[in-house]
Design an enzyme around this catalytic site. Structure first.
Site, PDB file in Angstrom:
ATOM      1  N   ARG A   1      -0.601   9.674  -0.652  1.00 52.70           N
ATOM      2  CA  ARG A   1      -1.461  10.100  -1.659  1.00 52.70           C
ATOM      3  C   ARG A   1      -1.645  11.599  -1.577  1.00 52.70           C
ATOM      4  O   ARG A   1      -2.166  12.353  -3.175  1.00 52.70           O
ATOM      5  CB  ARG A   1      -2.463   9.382  -1.133  1.00 52.70           C
ATOM      6  CG  ARG A   1      -3.523   8.598  -0.665  1.00 52.70           C
ATOM      7  CD  ARG A   1      -4.577   7.520   0.376  1.00 52.70           C
ATOM      8  NE  ARG A   1      -4.691   6.771   0.048  1.00 52.70           N
ATOM      9  CZ  ARG A   1      -5.853   5.790   0.460  1.00 52.70           C
ATOM     10  NH1 ARG A   1      -6.540   7.278   1.766  1.00 52.70           N
ATOM     11  NH2 ARG A   1      -6.286   4.301   1.083  1.00 52.70           N
TER      12      ARG A   1
ATOM     13  N   GLU B   1      -6.327   2.557  -3.998  1.00 47.68           N
ATOM     14  CA  GLU B   1      -5.334   2.591  -3.891  1.00 47.68           C
ATOM     15  C   GLU B   1      -4.581   1.170  -3.767  1.00 47.68           C
ATOM     16  O   GLU B   1      -3.890   0.475  -4.319  1.00 47.68           O
ATOM     17  CB  GLU B   1      -4.716   2.918  -2.358  1.00 47.68           C
ATOM     18  CG  GLU B   1      -2.973   3.258  -2.681  1.00 47.68           C
ATOM     19  CD  GLU B   1      -2.829   4.271  -2.019  1.00 47.68           C
ATOM     20  OE1 GLU B   1      -3.435   4.883  -0.945  1.00 47.68           O
ATOM     21  OE2 GLU B   1      -1.738   4.177  -1.243  1.00 47.68           O
TER      22      GLU B   1
ATOM     23  N   GLN C   1      -7.316  15.237   2.757  1.00 39.71           N
ATOM     24  CA  GLN C   1      -6.679  14.935   1.511  1.00 39.71           C
ATOM     25  C   GLN C   1      -7.729  14.448   0.367  1.00 39.71           C
ATOM     26  O   GLN C   1      -9.156  13.878   0.698  1.00 39.71           O
ATOM     27  CB  GLN C   1      -6.628  12.451   2.613  1.00 39.71           C
ATOM     28  CG  GLN C   1      -6.094  12.011   1.797  1.00 39.71           C
ATOM     29  CD  GLN C   1      -5.256  10.642   2.360  1.00 39.71           C
ATOM     30  OE1 GLN C   1      -6.341   9.963   3.036  1.00 39.71           O
ATOM     31  NE2 GLN C   1      -3.737  11.097   2.380  1.00 39.71           N
TER      32      GLN C   1
ATOM     33  N   LEU D   1     -14.431   6.383  -5.581  1.00 41.75           N
ATOM     34  CA  LEU D   1     -13.541   5.752  -4.901  1.00 41.75           C
ATOM     35  C   LEU D   1     -13.299   4.167  -5.766  1.00 41.75           C
ATOM     36  O   LEU D   1     -13.607   3.054  -5.701  1.00 41.75           O
ATOM     37  CB  LEU D   1     -13.154   5.615  -3.371  1.00 41.75           C
ATOM     38  CG  LEU D   1     -11.620   4.575  -2.749  1.00 41.75           C
ATOM     39  CD1 LEU D   1     -10.761   6.318  -2.841  1.00 41.75           C
ATOM     40  CD2 LEU D   1     -12.011   4.915  -1.365  1.00 41.75           C
TER      41      LEU D   1
ATOM     42  N   ARG E   1      -2.444  11.041   5.604  1.00 47.77           N
ATOM     43  CA  ARG E   1      -3.113  10.022   6.492  1.00 47.77           C
ATOM     44  C   ARG E   1      -2.160   9.122   5.523  1.00 47.77           C
ATOM     45  O   ARG E   1      -2.553   8.841   3.746  1.00 47.77           O
ATOM     46  CB  ARG E   1      -4.190   9.506   6.489  1.00 47.77           C
ATOM     47  CG  ARG E   1      -4.673   8.259   6.921  1.00 47.77           C
ATOM     48  CD  ARG E   1      -6.598   7.691   7.231  1.00 47.77           C
ATOM     49  NE  ARG E   1      -6.552   8.188   6.106  1.00 47.77           N
ATOM     50  CZ  ARG E   1      -6.749   7.420   5.486  1.00 47.77           C
ATOM     51  NH1 ARG E   1      -6.358   5.908   5.344  1.00 47.77           N
ATOM     52  NH2 ARG E   1      -7.707   7.605   4.392  1.00 47.77           N
TER      53      ARG E   1
ATOM     54  N   HIS F   1      -7.914  12.022  -2.349  1.00 43.96           N
ATOM     55  CA  HIS F   1      -7.348  10.261  -2.864  1.00 43.96           C
ATOM     56  C   HIS F   1      -7.270  10.715  -4.276  1.00 43.96           C
ATOM     57  O   HIS F   1      -7.805  10.753  -4.921  1.00 43.96           O
ATOM     58  CB  HIS F   1      -8.253   9.401  -2.380  1.00 43.96           C
ATOM     59  CG  HIS F   1      -7.858   7.453  -2.436  1.00 43.96           C
ATOM     60  ND1 HIS F   1      -7.643   7.402  -4.170  1.00 43.96           N
ATOM     61  CD2 HIS F   1      -8.100   7.249  -1.592  1.00 43.96           C
ATOM     62  CE1 HIS F   1      -7.298   6.321  -3.707  1.00 43.96           C
ATOM     63  NE2 HIS F   1      -7.585   6.499  -2.706  1.00 43.96           N
TER      64      HIS F   1
ATOM     65  N   HIS G   1     -11.431  12.698   0.218  1.00 46.43           N
ATOM     66  CA  HIS G   1     -11.229  11.622   0.809  1.00 46.43           C
ATOM     67  C   HIS G   1     -11.421  12.045   2.036  1.00 46.43           C
ATOM     68  O   HIS G   1     -12.467  11.130   2.887  1.00 46.43           O
ATOM     69  CB  HIS G   1     -10.001  10.794  -0.014  1.00 46.43           C
ATOM     70  CG  HIS G   1     -10.307   9.285   0.754  1.00 46.43           C
ATOM     71  ND1 HIS G   1     -11.121   8.879   0.508  1.00 46.43           N
ATOM     72  CD2 HIS G   1      -9.242   8.302   1.721  1.00 46.43           C
ATOM     73  CE1 HIS G   1     -10.739   7.513   0.460  1.00 46.43           C
ATOM     74  NE2 HIS G   1      -9.863   7.536   1.609  1.00 46.43           N
TER      75      HIS G   1
ATOM     76  N   PHE H   1       1.081  -1.355   0.005  1.00 44.15           N
ATOM     77  CA  PHE H   1       0.003   0.012   0.028  1.00 44.15           C
ATOM     78  C   PHE H   1       1.003   1.082  -0.053  1.00 44.15           C
ATOM     79  O   PHE H   1       2.016   1.359   0.821  1.00 44.15           O
ATOM     80  CB  PHE H   1      -1.139  -0.127   1.430  1.00 44.15           C
ATOM     81  CG  PHE H   1      -1.952  -0.203   0.619  1.00 44.15           C
ATOM     82  CD1 PHE H   1      -3.119  -1.192   0.702  1.00 44.15           C
ATOM     83  CD2 PHE H   1      -2.860   1.244   0.722  1.00 44.15           C
ATOM     84  CE1 PHE H   1      -4.900  -0.620  -0.098  1.00 44.15           C
ATOM     85  CE2 PHE H   1      -3.878   1.273   0.448  1.00 44.15           C
ATOM     86  CZ  PHE H   1      -5.098   0.440  -0.128  1.00 44.15           C
TER      87      PHE H   1
END
Lengths: 256, 592
Positions: free
Chosen positions: B294, B263, B248, B260, B402, B250, B361, B116
Site C-alpha cells: 500500500r 484492495e 498507512q 474504503l 502493514r 490506503h 487508514h 492481496f
C-alpha cells in the site's frame, strides 16, 4: 489463464466528472431530553449542503455549527456499523447511507428516532430490548460431534443458502419498522429471526430444531403479518420477509 | 462513583477485544468496556480478507508469509513477532471457521483464498492466493462471529462506557540486586455515556484493544469514533508510543470521501489508471504492479497527481478500473464496495472507472508490547497486568508498512494471546489497591471541558487539525511541513483550553464526548508529527522528501515517543529508539 488488462486505454470524456452542486435544505429533528422536559418537540435548521452529502452530514452540520446538544449515534459513516438507523421522512434508514439529493429537498426533511424502542435522548433509543431478542435465538454456531482438525467442509451452494442473512448489521431498522413490534414489544422482531435464519440454514449447525422451537413460540414468527416494511427498511438489502417465510416453512415441515 | 471488581477488564470491543474476551471470559471474571456497542466497532468495516498460509488453492507456507510481512514493513518489523503471527495465522483462521465464520469456499468446500497486495510465493516471485475471505465483508463477518461467540460464552459487556484513565501504582521491585520503581495495573476509570456517571473498574489485568486514530486526518477510511483514546490514555500515563510516524494511507479511498474500496478489488483483477488511461503501476512496480504494498501504491498515485496526470475536474484523483471484469464476478466477490461507488459517487463500476485517492487508514505504531501482548514501559520493562492488542498496539508485526489483511490477522492472533495472558496473570496475581481518589484526574478533565466558556468550537479546532495533518503529515513529508504542523497543533492546543461545550447535561452528552476525543487527537497528532520529524529517512509509510532514501545505518530502529514537558522543541514529546528484532532476514532493498 487470466487476460491482462490493457496498459493504456482511451478514457471516455465523462470520466472527468463535474463540480459538486450545493443546495439548501430544511432539517427538522425530533428532540427529546428528559433532563430538560418530558415533552418532545421539533427543532428546525436551514442548511446549505453539497450534492454528495448524506443526512448524517446535515446532522453533523447542525451539531458542529449550530446546536451541540443534538444527540445521535454514529460511527463508520458508510453503512456498515449500524449505529445511525433513524426515521427519515417516515421511513427507517441509515442516516449515513441516505443522500440528501435523493430526498425531496423542496420540503423539510424530518428526522425522528426509530419506533418501538424507548427514546433516551433525541435520536438515541434504548437498544437493550432489541439485543435481548437477538440473544434469545442463540445466535452462534452450535455443532455436535468432534471438531475437525482443519476446517469443516461446506459447498459453495450450502454457503449460498444463508448468505443473505449473514449481511445483517443489527441496526434495528427492520425490527423498528414492524407494526407488530410497535404494538407488541414481546415479539422477537425481524432482526432476531434473520439471525436465527443465518444459523438454521447453515449446513454446519446442529441446533436448527432448537431455534425453530424458540421461534414457534407465540411471540415468534407467527406474529409476522408479512407487511414487508422490514425488507424495505433493511439498509443491507436483506430480503427479510423472505427469510421469515423460510423459517415459517421450516417450522411446518421441519426441513431446512 | 461506582466501583466494580473484575479479574480482567478489556477496553474496546472490536476484533482484538472480543477475541481476547472469548479466551479470558472462559478462564477469569471478565468485563469488556466499549464506548460503542460491540457490533459498531470498526473491525466490521474491513473488507478484503485475512491471510494465512493454508495452501488451500496453491502452494504456500508460513515462512513465505513471514518474509512478505517483514519485507512489506520495510524491515522494521520485529521478526519474532512476524513469525508468531504467520505461524498462528493458520490456527486463527481455523478457529474462526469453527466459531461459524461463513468463509467463501473452493469447489471442494474448503476455505477459498485470493491474492492481496505484497503477499507472494517464494519470497517475491509472484502474487500468491493467501487471503481467506467472505466476499468483501470479511471484517463484518469476523466482528459478527466474535460477537456471537461472546454471547455464547456470556461475556459481560459494558456498552457505551468510555474509558478515560488507566490506574497504575508504583511498586518497588528488586532487579539484579537494584531497587527499581515499577508500574503495576490497578484498573481503569470509565464514563457511562447514558448517565454521565464515573465508574471505576478495579482489575488485575487490563487489556487495551481500543483501535486506531485515523480521525487525526480529514480524508480517512476510519470511523468518527477512532480518536486514539487508548494510545492517548497510555501516553498521558507515561507509557511510550512506538513507531507513531508510520501511518498507512490506503490507496483506494473513494475520492473526496475517503470511504474504503478494498484492495481485494485489485486482488480480483482491477487496476489503477491515470488521466491518460495509463496503467501507471507498471512503471513503479514492474513485477507485481497494482498488487504492490500500500505505501508504494499510495505514493505512486500521489505522484501521478502531482505530476499532472490526475483525473477529474481538479485533476486530484486517479481511477480504479474494474470495467474489464465480468459483472457476475464483481457481484460475487466485491458486492459491497461496488455498492459504495454507486451510492456515494453515483458511479457504475461495471462500465465506469471509479475515482479514488489515498485515504488515511491504519496506525502501524501504538502501545509497545512484546509477543505475549504485555505492554512495555520502556524498551524492555513489562508493566505487570497491562496488555494491548490490535491497532492500538505495536508488537511490531507491521513495521513501517502493514500488508493488507494482516490487521484482521493481528487482532485475531494477538487478541487471543492477550486474552490468554491476561487471564493467566489474573489467576495468580492479587488485586492492586485502587489509588486514593482514583477519579481525580478524570473529573478534572471533564470539568475543564464542561466549565470552560472561551467560545472556541470543538468541531472547528478538529477540522483545522485534520486539514493540517492532511496537508503536512500525509504521504509526502519534509522538515518544513512537519515543523509547520507542530506549530499549528500547538496553537490549536492553546485554543482547545478555551472551548465551549454547549450541552451541559449528563445524559448522553456526546458534545462533551467529542471534546474529550479532540484532546486525544491533538496529543496523538503531536506524537505522530514529532516522531516523523525525528526520523530523517524514508521507509515504508513514512516518506521524507528531504531524506528520500532508507538509512539503515542510523534509523534501523523503532522510535519510542515519551510524554516529556521538558522536550520543548518537539511540543513535549521526547523521542528515543529501540532495537529491531532480527531472526532470519537481513535487510535488502525493497523492490516489487
Amino acid at each position: 489463464m487470466e487476460k491482462e488488462p490493457a496498459s493504456k486505454v482511451e478514457l471516455s470524456k465523462d470520466v472527468a466528472g463535474g463540480e459538486i452542486p450545493t443546495f439548501d435544505v430544511t432539517l427538522k429533528v425530533r428532540r427529546y431530553n428528559p433532563e430538560v422536559s418530558d415533552e418532545a418537540h421539533w427543532d428546525e435548521w436551514q442548511l446549505t449542503m453539497y450534492g454528495t452529502d448524506r443526512v448524517l452530514d446535515a446532522l453533523h452540520k447542525v451539531k458542529w455549527e449550530h446546536d451541540g446538544s443534538v444527540s445521535f449515534r454514529r460511527s463508520c459513516a458508510h453503512g456498515v456499523c449500524g449505529s445511525d438507523a433513524m426515521r427519515i421522512n417516515g421511513r427507517n434508514r441509515l442516516a449515513c447511507k441516505t443522500l440528501l439529493k435523493d430526498l425531496d429537498t423542496s420540503k423539510p426533511i424530518l428526522v425522528e428516532p426509530i419506533k418501538g424502542l424507548p427514546v433516551e435522548k433525541d435520536l438515541i433509543v434504548d437498544m437493550e430490548p432489541f439485543f435481548q431478542s437477538y440473544r434469545e435465538i442463540m445466535p452462534f454456531l452450535i455443532s455436535k460431534g468432534h471438531e475437525p482438525a482443519k476446517e469443516r467442509l461446506q459447498s459453495a451452494e450450502e454457503r449460498d443458502r444463508y448468505d443473505d442473512t449473514t449481511k445483517c448489521i443489527l441496526c434495528a431498522a427492520c425490527t423498528s419498522s414492524c407494526p407488530v413490534f410497535w404494538t407488541d414489544g414481546q415479539y422477537f422482531g425481524p432482526a432476531a429471526i434473520v439471525n436465527a435464519h443465518r444459523f438454521i440454514f447453515d449446513s454446519r449447525d446442529d441446533a436448527g430444531d432448537m431455534r425453530l422451537e424458540i421461534l414457534n413460540d407465540k411471540e415468534g414468527v407467527w406474529r409476522c403479518r408479512t407487511t414487508f416494511n422490514c425488507s424495505e427498511a433493511c439498509p443491507r438489502g436483506i430480503q427479510v420477509t423472505k427469510a421469515i417465510s423460510e423459517v415459517k416453512q421450516a417450522i411446518l415441515t421441519r426441513k431446512v | 462513583m461506582q466501583v466494580h471488581k473484575y479479574d480482567v477488564v478489556i477496553v474496546g470491543a472490536g476484533g482484538a477485544g472480543m477475541r481476547a474476551a472469548i479466551e479470558s471470559g472462559q478462564r477469569a471474571r471478565t468485563a469488556v468496556l466499549t464506548k460503542l456497542y460491540p457490533t459498531r466497532s470498526h473491525t466490521g468495516a474491513a473488507q478484503g480478507g485475512m491471510c494465512a498460509a493454508l495452501a488451500n488453492v496453491e502452494e504456500d507456507n508460513w515462512e513465505w508469509h513471514t518474509f512478505d510481512t517483514v519485507k512489506g514493513g520495510d524491515y522494521l518489523v520485529d521478526q519474532d513477532a512476524a513469525e508468531v503471527m504467520a505461524k498462528e495465522a493458520i490456527e486463527a483462521v481455523l478457529d474462526l471457521e469453527k466459531m461459524g465464520l461463513p468463509f467463501n469456499r473452493t469447489p471442494e468446500g474448503r476455505i477459498d483464498q485470493r491474492r492481496f497486495g505484497g503477499h507472494t510465493r517464494d519470497h517475491g516471485k509472484a502474487p500468491v492466493r493467501r487471503s481467506c475471505y467472505a466476499a468483501d465483508r470479511t471484517g463484518h463477518m469476523i466482528l459478527q462471529t466474535l460477537y456471537q461467540n461472546c454471547v455464547k460464552h456470556n461475556v459481560e459487556f459494558y456498552n457505551e462506557y468510555y474509558v478515560l484513565d488507566l490506574l497504575m501504582v508504583d511498586e518497588q521491585v528488586i532487579v539484579d540486586g537494584e531497587t527499581r520503581i515499577q508500574k503495576r495495573v490497578a484498573g481503569v476509570v470509565s464514563y457511562d455515556l447514558a448517565s454521565g456517571e464515573l465508574h471505576v473498574f478495579q482489575a488485575k489485568s487490563v487489556v487495551f484493544a481500543s483501535g486506531g486514530v485515523g480521525k487525526v486526518y480529514k480524508t480517512t477510511s476510519n470511523a468518527h469514533t477512532l480518536t486514539g483514546d487508548g494510545m492517548g490514555i497510555a501516553f498521558r500515563r507515561g507509557i511510550p508510543l512506538e513507531d507513531m510516524e508510520f501511518f498507512q494511507f490506503h490507496p483506494t479511498g473513494l475520492a473526496g470521501l475517503g470511504i474504503l474500496l478494498s484492495e481485494a478489488a485489485r486482488g480480483e483483477g482491477a487496476i489503477l489508471r491515470n488521466s491518460e488511461g495509463e496503467r501507471f503501476m507498471e512503471r513503479y512496480a514492474p513485477t507485481i504492479k497494482d498488487l504492490a504494498p500500500r505505501d508504494i501504491v499510495a505514493r505512486s498515485m500521489a505522484n501521478e497527481v502531482r505530476e499532472g496526470r490526475g483525473a477529474g475536474p481538479n485533476k486530484d484523483y486517479v481511477l480504479l478500473d474494474l470495467t474489464h471484469l465480468e459483472p457476475a464476478h464483481i457481484d460475487a466477490k466485491l458486492p459491497d464496495i461496488t455498492e459504495f461507488a454507486r451510492t456515494y459517487l453515483g458511479v457504475e463500476p461495471y462500465t465506469e472507472p471509479v475515482p479514488v485517492f489515498p485515504t488515511a487508514h491504519y496506525a502501524m505504531g501504538g502501545i509497545p508490547t512484546n509477543i505475549e501482548a504485555e505492554v512495555l514501559a520502556d524498551n524492555d520493562t513489562v508493566v505487570p497486568g497491562l496488555y494491548a492488542a490490535g491497532e492500538v498496539a505495536c508488537v511490531s508485526v507491521h513495521g513501517s508498512n502493514r500488508l493488507g489483511t494482516n490487521s484482521l490477522l493481528d487482532i485475531n492472533v494477538f487478541g487471543k494471546r492477550a486474552g490468554l495472558a491476561a487471564a493467566e496473570y489474573a489467576l495468580t496475581a492479587d488485586f492492586v489497591e485502587i489509588p486514593e481518589n482514583p477519579t481525580l484526574e478524570t473529573e478534572e478533565l471533564l470539568n475543564r471541558a464542561r466549565s470552560s466558556e472561551g467560545g472556541e468550537r470543538v468541531a472547528l479546532i478538529r477540522k483545522e487539525l485534520q486539514d493540517i495533518m492532511d496537508a503536512n503529515v500525509q504521504v509526502f513529508r519534509t522538515e518544513e511541513t512537519l515543523l509547520e504542523a507542530l506549530r499549528v497543533i500547538d496553537t490549536l492546543e492553546e485554543r482547545y483550553t478555551r472551548i465551549t461545550v454547549q450541552d451541559k447535561g449528563k445524559r448522553f452528552n456526546l458534545d462533551l464526548l467529542e471534546a474529550v476525543e479532540l484532546g486525544f487527537l491533538l496529543d496523538m497528532a503531536k506524537v505522530m508529527t514529532a516522531a516523523a520529524l525525528h526520523r530523517k529517512e524514508s521507509r515504508g509509510g513514512h516518506f521524507r522528501e528531504d531524506y528520500p532514501e532508507r538509512d539503515d545505518e542510523n534509523f534501523m530502529t523503532h522510535s519510542m515517543a515519551y510524554k516529556d514537558p521538558s522536550a520543548t522543541l518537539t511540543s513535549g514529546v521526547r523521542l528515543e529508539t529501540k532495537p529491531v528484532i532480527f531472526t532470519r532476514y537481513q535487510p535488502m532493498e525493497r523492490k516489487y
